[in-house]
Structure formats: C-alpha cells, structure tokens
Design a protein around this motif. Structure first.
Motif, mmCIF file in Angstrom:
data_model
loop_
_atom_site.group_PDB
_atom_site.id
_atom_site.type_symbol
_atom_site.label_atom_id
_atom_site.label_comp_id
_atom_site.label_asym_id
_atom_site.label_seq_id
_atom_site.Cartn_x
_atom_site.Cartn_y
_atom_site.Cartn_z
ATOM 1 N N LEU A 13 0.847 -1.166 0.000
ATOM 2 C CA LEU A 13 0.000 0.000 0.000
ATOM 3 C C LEU A 13 0.890 1.226 0.000
ATOM 4 O O LEU A 13 1.748 1.384 0.851
ATOM 5 N N SER A 175 -6.970 -5.496 1.768
ATOM 6 C CA SER A 175 -6.405 -4.311 1.131
ATOM 7 C C SER A 175 -7.497 -3.268 0.979
ATOM 8 O O SER A 175 -8.691 -3.599 0.900
ATOM 9 N N CYS A 177 -8.368 1.008 -0.623
ATOM 10 C CA CYS A 177 -7.904 2.193 -1.340
ATOM 11 C C CYS A 177 -8.968 3.278 -1.278
ATOM 12 O O CYS A 177 -10.168 3.001 -1.221
ATOM 13 N N LEU A 253 -6.871 -1.622 -5.906
ATOM 14 C CA LEU A 253 -6.223 -0.415 -6.378
ATOM 15 C C LEU A 253 -7.263 0.487 -7.023
ATOM 16 O O LEU A 253 -8.056 0.037 -7.859
ATOM 17 N N ALA A 309 -0.016 -3.148 -8.966
ATOM 18 C CA ALA A 309 0.571 -1.820 -9.105
ATOM 19 C C ALA A 309 0.117 -1.238 -10.430
ATOM 20 O O ALA A 309 -0.162 -1.970 -11.386
ATOM 21 N N SER A 460 1.956 4.495 -8.438
ATOM 22 C CA SER A 460 0.779 4.557 -7.581
ATOM 23 C C SER A 460 0.755 3.336 -6.710
ATOM 24 O O SER A 460 1.137 2.255 -7.113
#
Length: 461
Positions: A13, A175, A177, A253, A309, A460
């Motif tokens: 992250l 995860s 975002c 992501l 990614a 990013s």
C-alpha cells in the motif's frame, strides 16, 4: 484443486514492496553479478532506525491468518514534507500486537512514535491505506484486519484517535484504497476482503496431518464499498456492484483505468478471475475485467493473484496494470491500449519467466521485491514452493533482475523501498543509490535482466 495456503507475504500500500517464496537456497548477495557492475540498491536497515519485526502468532494451531504477512502505508502524517512509515503487525486472534508508526527525521532516519501518536492499534493487521477522510488537511489511516478494521483520525497535532469502524468491516479485510467515487469532494473507500475463516477451523493433508486451510475450500467474502457522508462517517452500499458478488480479494487499487475521469477499482483475487469495477458515474459499478482483457491469463485461466501496481510503463500516457501471482504461475503486465482495453504482454515485456519460481505478493511499478517464507513446519509447505529458510538477507537478494549491494550508512535521503518479513523476520529497508548503469536500453522489457531497471512514469500504490 485444493492446495495448502501459500500466503506468507503482505499487501503493498502506497509503495510498500513485497513478494513471494522460492524453494531452493538463494545465491549469495554478490553471486550472478559482474565484479565491475555497480550495485543499484543497498540495505540501510541498521542505520534507518526501523526495528520492526512482524509477529504471525504462529503457535502450531495452523490458523489460516498466520499465512498472511504484514503490510502498511507510507504517509506524511505530520505535514513536514517527509514520508513516514506505518506498519501493521499480527499476533494472535483477540490478542493482536500494536501496529507501529515511524516518523522520518530530517537526516533520513526514522523514530518510533507509536506511543506518542496513539497509532498503535492492536488487531491482527493486514495492511493500511492513508487518506484525508474528514477533509481537515491531515492524513488519516484505515487499517485492514483479520477481524474488525480500524479507522484512525489524525487530529493535526501528531496524534491519531480511533473512531467507530465502518459498518460491515468486522471480517477478514486485506487491502483498501481511497477515491472520490461520487465526485462530491469526499474520499470514499473500497475494502477488499478474503474468506470467511474463523478459528479453530482446521484442515488436514492427504496423510491426515494438520495443515493450513487453502482458500479454495473456505467461502469467499463480499468486498465493501463505503461511501463518505462528508463528515468522515461511512455507510456501506451493497447495491453499487462490488457488494453483490463474493470474491477472495488480496489486493485493491483505485485509479481511472478507462480515461473517463472517474476512479475505478481493480481487485486481485486469489484463484479466480480478477475484477475491474468500472465507475459508471451514477453511483454504480460494472465488472468489465473480462471484456477489457484484464481478468485472466493468455490461456483464459484465472490465477492466484496477490499484489497490484499501476503506472505508465511504456510512457504512452496511459496506466498499465502489473499483478503478482502464485509460484509456478507468472506475474502479469496488462498494457493499456486506450479506452479501458488491455493486452496481456507479460511475455513480451519479460516479466513472466523470472516470476515463475516465486510467490508474488505486494508490488509497485518501480521494482518488485521477492519475499521468502520462513516456515516453521514443512507440512504446510507445498513441494516446490517454500521451505524453512533464514529469510532476511535472502529477501534482499531476491530483487528480481536487480543487484543488492552491501549495507551502507550514507545517502539516507534517496528513494527508499520497504520490505516487511513474516514469521519474526526483521524488516528490510532498501535504497536506490545511483543512476550509473541504471537506465534500461529497452524500456519495454523491464524486469528480470541484470543491469536494467524499469522506467517508471507515474507510480501509484
């Protein structure tokens, strides 16, 4: 097919870098490199001040969450212009160890400010995502856990205050975002979740010995799309699309992947097709990963995807997607052709073959760092994937296609990459130390060739 759980890495992250396991012993730190070749990376862990060690809680009970390692976030929590480091720790279910916050000092070293900052949330940590939730100009933290997640609000004076976790977040989150999905100026949140596992469930191998449960035999969970009301209060939106389908998500992501000006979500799923949630602009999302060419490999097969990614690898102004996968599979590079369409160029780009023997987890476009499993019991290790190893120095040597030199004490002000070990392995901090010999001649082939490093457009996490 049921397989032992492979997972011993972490979630990358905001540029935290991690990856997989290898069965054979690694070469020495200098083997495979020409004597006159300069090292591109050096380890500075001892000089950095970062003494973090991840605790898996391994106690011989083969609890599935032990197989997922640590993640974290890089963020400027105190607004001084330097990136600080937040690391999630594990422990045992119901008895987690405090996460750690390291503040970067002016000389490039890090100071443990966990206690003073109040950021030591003690769950079984999976990862973290940083964003200004309440629009007060300070970066806050969302911590994903095995169990209830945590939302830590930054008070602007160097301290974090725990607030109520969003509804539905008491599950195995992996995860997350942040993105303004609605275009109303408030950061919303996407949370990828894994499986519906609760101890003391146990599994056995064909010989009847206890082992870790594989993800394919545990029910998948539904991801969370949490909308921000403008005051940092979140509400789940199960009708938006992501809340209507279960998946085994390990990476998420947020980025505009179809050039329409709205943030979309790409999710790496373990053992099933990856998902590309396209933001329709009306509050709903549609999965177009299959139609856009970013769901499967070239054989039309789903893979055990872990890390994601995004970055403009070929410098055409469009973001590519890089995905790390399970050992004996190959990592994927999906080239953006425009209008949201992607082409799998993993073999043409040279990222496929070097990734075959490693189990990829977190990643970033700049470089992929291999993570090695220090297994305490060979029964849960699949043949050809992992085994008992002294992992810390090996972790650094597993930089795919890149050379790691000896530790050094100078140049602590350059770009840093962090790799977090698992099962009581110390953290490793690696720095990029120079440009000599670092420019790749062929910028479209960017991993797996000594003497080359990838060109990075926009990184990013």
């Amino acid at each position: 097919m049921t397989r032992p759980s492979p997972h011993s890495g972490s979630f990358a992250l905001l540029a935290l870098l991690l990856a997989g396991c290898r069965a054979e012993a690694p070469p020495s730190p200098t083997s495979g490199a020409e004597p006159d070749e300069p090292s591109l990376f050096h380890e500075i862990t001892a000089q950095s001040g970062i003494d973090f060690v991840h605790h898996s809680g391994f106690d011989g009970s083969f609890s599935m969450q032990e197989t997922i390692g640590a993640g974290g976030a890089l963020l400027d929590y105190d607004g001084d212009g330097d990136l600080d480091l937040y690391l999630a720790d594990g422990g045992a279910p119901g008895a987690g160890r405090p996460n750690r916050l390291y503040r970067r000092e002016g000389d490039g070293r890090y100071l443990d400010v966990t206690a003073a900052s109040g950021a030591g949330q003690a769950g079984y940590g999976m990862g973290a995502a940083a964003g200004d939730v309440d629009a007060d100009g300070d970066l806050d933290l969302y911590v994903t856990n095995f169990g209830a997640d945590a939302l830590l609000l930054n008070d602007g004076r160097g301290r974090f205050v725990a607030t109520a976790a969003p509804p539905g977040s008491d599950r195995w989150s992996t995860s997350a975002c942040w993105a303004d999905f609605e275009g109303d100026g408030d950061l919303d949140l996407y949370v990828a979740t894994y499986v519906e596992y609760r101890p003391p469930r146990s599994c056995t191998d064909r010989a009847g010995r206890r082992e870790y449960c594989g993800p394919s035999i545990v029910p998948a969970q539904v991801d969370l799309l949490l909308r921000n009301d403008g005051a940092g209060v979140f509400a789940a939106d199960p009708a938006a699309g992501p809340g209507a389908r279960a998946g085994r998500g390990l990476g998420a992501l947020c980025a505009d992947l179809d050039e329409d000006g709205r943030p979309d979500v790409y999710v790496a799923n373990d053992g099933e097709a990856n998902v590309l949630w396209i933001n329709r602009g009306d509050g709903t999302f549609e999965d177009r990963a299959l139609a856009y060419g970013a769901a499967l490999n070239l054989m039309g097969e789903a893979e055990a995807s872990m890390g994601i990614a995004v970055g403009d690898v070929d410098r055409n102004g469009l973001p590519e997607i890089y995905v790390t996968n399970y050992a004996l599979e190959t990592n994927a590079l999906y080239r953006n052709q425009g209008a949201g369409l992607f082409t799998d160029v993993r073999h043409l780009a040279g990222v496929a073959d070097p990734s075959i023997p490693v189990l990829g987890f977190g990643t970033a476009v700049a470089v992929e760092v291999a993570h090695r499993q220090a297994a305490a019991d060979p029964h849960h290790v699949e043949p050809g994937v992992g085994g008992p190893e002294a992992a810390r120095r090996d972790l650094l040597q597993q930089l795919v296609g890149l050379r790691v030199g000896e530790p050094r004490t100078d140049r602590l002000d350059v770009v840093e990459h962090v790799a977090v070990g698992h099962r009581q392995i110390e953290i490793a901090v690696v720095v990029e130390v120079g440009e000599g010999g670092a420019e790749a001649e062929d910028r479209d082939r960017w991993i797996g060739h000594p003497g080359e490093v990838p060109h990075v457009g926009e990184q990013s996490g």
